[in-house]
Design an enzyme around this catalytic site. Structure first.
Site, PDB file in Angstrom:
ATOM      1  N   LEU A 108       0.851  -1.189   0.000  1.00  0.00           N
ATOM      2  CA  LEU A 108       0.000   0.000   0.000  1.00  0.00           C
ATOM      3  C   LEU A 108       0.883   1.234   0.000  1.00  0.00           C
ATOM      4  CD1 LEU A 108      -2.758   1.381   0.252  1.00  0.00           C
ATOM      5  CD2 LEU A 108      -2.581   1.121   2.734  1.00  0.00           C
ATOM      6  N   ILE A 139       4.662  -1.188   3.089  1.00  0.00           N
ATOM      7  CA  ILE A 139       4.338   0.202   2.804  1.00  0.00           C
ATOM      8  C   ILE A 139       5.221   0.673   1.649  1.00  0.00           C
ATOM      9  CG2 ILE A 139       4.276   2.552   3.688  1.00  0.00           C
ATOM     10  CD1 ILE A 139       2.216   0.687   4.975  1.00  0.00           C
ATOM     11  N   LYS A 140       4.576   1.200   0.609  1.00  0.00           N
ATOM     12  CA  LYS A 140       5.316   1.685  -0.552  1.00  0.00           C
ATOM     13  C   LYS A 140       5.756   3.137  -0.328  1.00  0.00           C
ATOM     14  CE  LYS A 140       4.190   0.514  -4.808  1.00  0.00           C
ATOM     15  NZ  LYS A 140       3.383   0.315  -6.050  1.00  0.00           N
ATOM     16  N   ILE A 141       7.048   3.348  -0.434  1.00  0.00           N
ATOM     17  CA  ILE A 141       7.635   4.680  -0.275  1.00  0.00           C
ATOM     18  C   ILE A 141       8.463   4.978  -1.529  1.00  0.00           C
ATOM     19  CG2 ILE A 141       9.229   6.101   1.074  1.00  0.00           C
ATOM     20  CD1 ILE A 141       8.504   4.427   3.519  1.00  0.00           C
TER      21      ILE A 141
END
EC number: 2.2.1.2
Length: 368
Positions: A108, A139-141
Site C-alpha cells: 500500500l 508500505i510503498k515509499i
C-alpha cells in the site's frame, strides 16, 4: 507439462499481481490466481485504486457508511484503500505463513503528494502500518531523494517497505544503502530482523518508452538499432549491483541476526510498444531472489505462451554495459532520462490520487 509461471517460480522469480480491487477480492478472483497462476503477492498504486472505484458497485456500502459519518475525503480514501489491502493480506496470509514471510505480501502506497516531504512520509507510513495491521503488509515509499531517509526510518521501526519509482542505477544503490542502514537501526532498536522484509521496485518498460522516443528523434541508423535495449540493460545492471551489495561484510553481519536481502522487484513490466513481445520484461529478467509484479494481461500472456529458459540476467552484465555505453554515444543522456521518468512518475501518481479523491468526493455527495 510444467507451466511457464511454475518455471518462473522454480527459477527464483516470485510472481506478484500488479492489481487489486474490491470486486476481485469478493469474487474470489485473487484467490483463483493464487491457486492457478502461482501468484504469491500483490502490489497497488493510486492508478489501480482510481480505476477500481470507477467500476461496479463493490464500494457502495462502505461509501454509504462513510458519507453518513461525514468523514473527510482524505480519510475516506484511506479507509477504502486500507480495507482492500487488509482483505488482500488476509487472502495471501497462508502464502505468507508457508513461505516464512518472504512472499504473501500486499503493498500500500503512501499518499504520493508526500513524495518530496520526508517527515510527512514517515508519519503516513506509520499511520498506514497501524491502520492495516497485518504482518504481511508492505508500505510503498518512493525512492525520491526525500524518500530515502523515510525508507530508513520506517525500516528502523520494524515496518516492511516496498521502495517504488526506482529508475536509475545510482538511485538504486542509494536505496540499498537506505535499506541496510534501516536494518542496522532496527537491530539497535531491538527489532527482530527476520520479520522485516523489503523489495526495491525497479521500473522497466517506462525506460524503453522514454529512451526509444529519443532514439526515434535522433533518427540515425545507429540510434534506431538501439531501440528496446535500454530497459533490460538497466535492469540487468541493477541486479549486478544487488549481487555486489548483498555479498559484502556489512551485510553479512546483519544476516547473522536474521536479516533477509531486499529483493529486486521488476515493476512496469507490461510492454508499452505493441511491436515488442508481450512477455519481454518477464522472460528476459529471470534471476534468483527477484520479484516480477505483472498487470493481469502480462500474467495471463506469460501463462499462455511465455518461454522461460532459466536465468536470463547473470552473465549479461558486459553486454548490458555495452548497450548503455552505445546509447550514450548515440546521444541519449541517461541521467536526464531517469530524472524525467522520476519527475513524471511522481506527477502521474499525484494526478491519479487527485482523480481518486475526486471520485470518492462525488460518491460521498451522492450518498448524503
Amino acid at each position: 507439462m510444467t507451466s511457464p509461471l511454475q518455471k518462473l517460480s522454480d527459477a527464483g522469480v516470485a510472481v506478484w499481481l500488479d492489481d487489486i480491487s474490491r470486486e476481485r477480492l469478493r469474487s474470489g478472483g485473487l484467490a483463483a490466481l493464487i491457486a492457478e497462476r502461482n501468484v504469491v503477492g500483490v502490489t497497488s498504486n493510486p492508478t489501480i485504486f482510481a480505476k477500481a472505484l470507477s467500476e461496479g458497485d463493490a464500494y457502495d456500502a462502505q461509501l454509504h457508511d462513510l458519507a453518513i459519518r461525514r468523514v473527510s475525503v482524505d480519510e475516506a480514501v484511506r479507509a477504502i484503500t486500507a480495507y482492500d489491502i487488509r482483505w488482500g493480506a488476509d487472502v495471501l496470509l497462508p502464502v505468507y505463513r508457508d513461505g516464512g514471510g518472504v512472499d504473501g505480501r500486499v503493498s500500500l502506497e503512501v499518499d504520493p503528494r508526500l513524495a518530496r516531504d520526508t517527515e510527512r512520509t514517515i508519519a503516513e507510513a506509520r499511520a498506514l502500518w497501524w491502520l492495516v495491521d497485518r504482518p504481511n503488509l508492505m508500505i510503498k515509499i518512493p525512492a525520491t531523494v526525500e524518500g530515502l531517509p523515510a525508507i530508513t526510518a520506517a525500516l528502523a521501526e520494524g515496518i516492511s517497505v516496498n521502495v517504488t519509482l526506482i529508475f536509475s542505477l545510482d538511485r538504486y544503490r542509494a536505496v540499498m544503502e537506505a535499506f541496510v542502514s534501516g536494518l542496522e537501526q532496527a537491530k539497535a532498536n531491538g527489532h527482530d530482523l527476520s520479520e522485516i522484509h523489503s523489495v526495491a521496485s525497479f521500473f522497466v518498460s517506462r525506460v524503453d518508452s522514454e529512451v526509444d522516443k529519443r532514439l526515434n528523434a535522433i533518427g540515425t541508423e545507429q540510434a534506431l538499432g538501439l531501440r528496446s535495449k535500454a530497459a533490460l540493460a538497466n535492469a540487468r545492471l541493477a541486479y549486478a549491483a544487488y549481487e555486489e551489495v548483498f555479498a559484502g561484510r556489512r551485510w553479512e553481519a546483519l544476516v547473522a541476526d536474521g536479516a533477509q536481502a531486499q529483493r529486486p522487484l521488476w515493476a512496469s513490466t507490461g510492454v508499452k510498444d505493441p511491436a515488442l513481445p508481450d512477455t519481454l520484461y518477464v522472460t528476459e529478467l529471470v534471476a534468483p531472489n527477484t520479484v516480477n509484479t505483472m498487470p493481469e494481461a502480462t500474467l495471463q500472456a506469460t501463462a499462455d505462451h511465455g518461454e522461460i529458459s532459466g536465468d536470463t540476467v547473470r552473465g549479461t552484465y558486459a553486454a548490458a554495459r555495452a548497450d548503455l555505453d552505445a546509447l550514450a554515444a548515440a546521444g541519449v543522456d541517461l541521467d536526464d532520462v531517469v530524472k524525467v521518468l522520476e519527475d513524471e512518475g511522481v506527477v502521474k501518481f499525484e494526478k491519479s490520487w487527485e482523480e481518486l479523491l475526486e471520485r470518492v468526493a462525488q460518491e460521498l455527495d451522492k450518498q448524503r
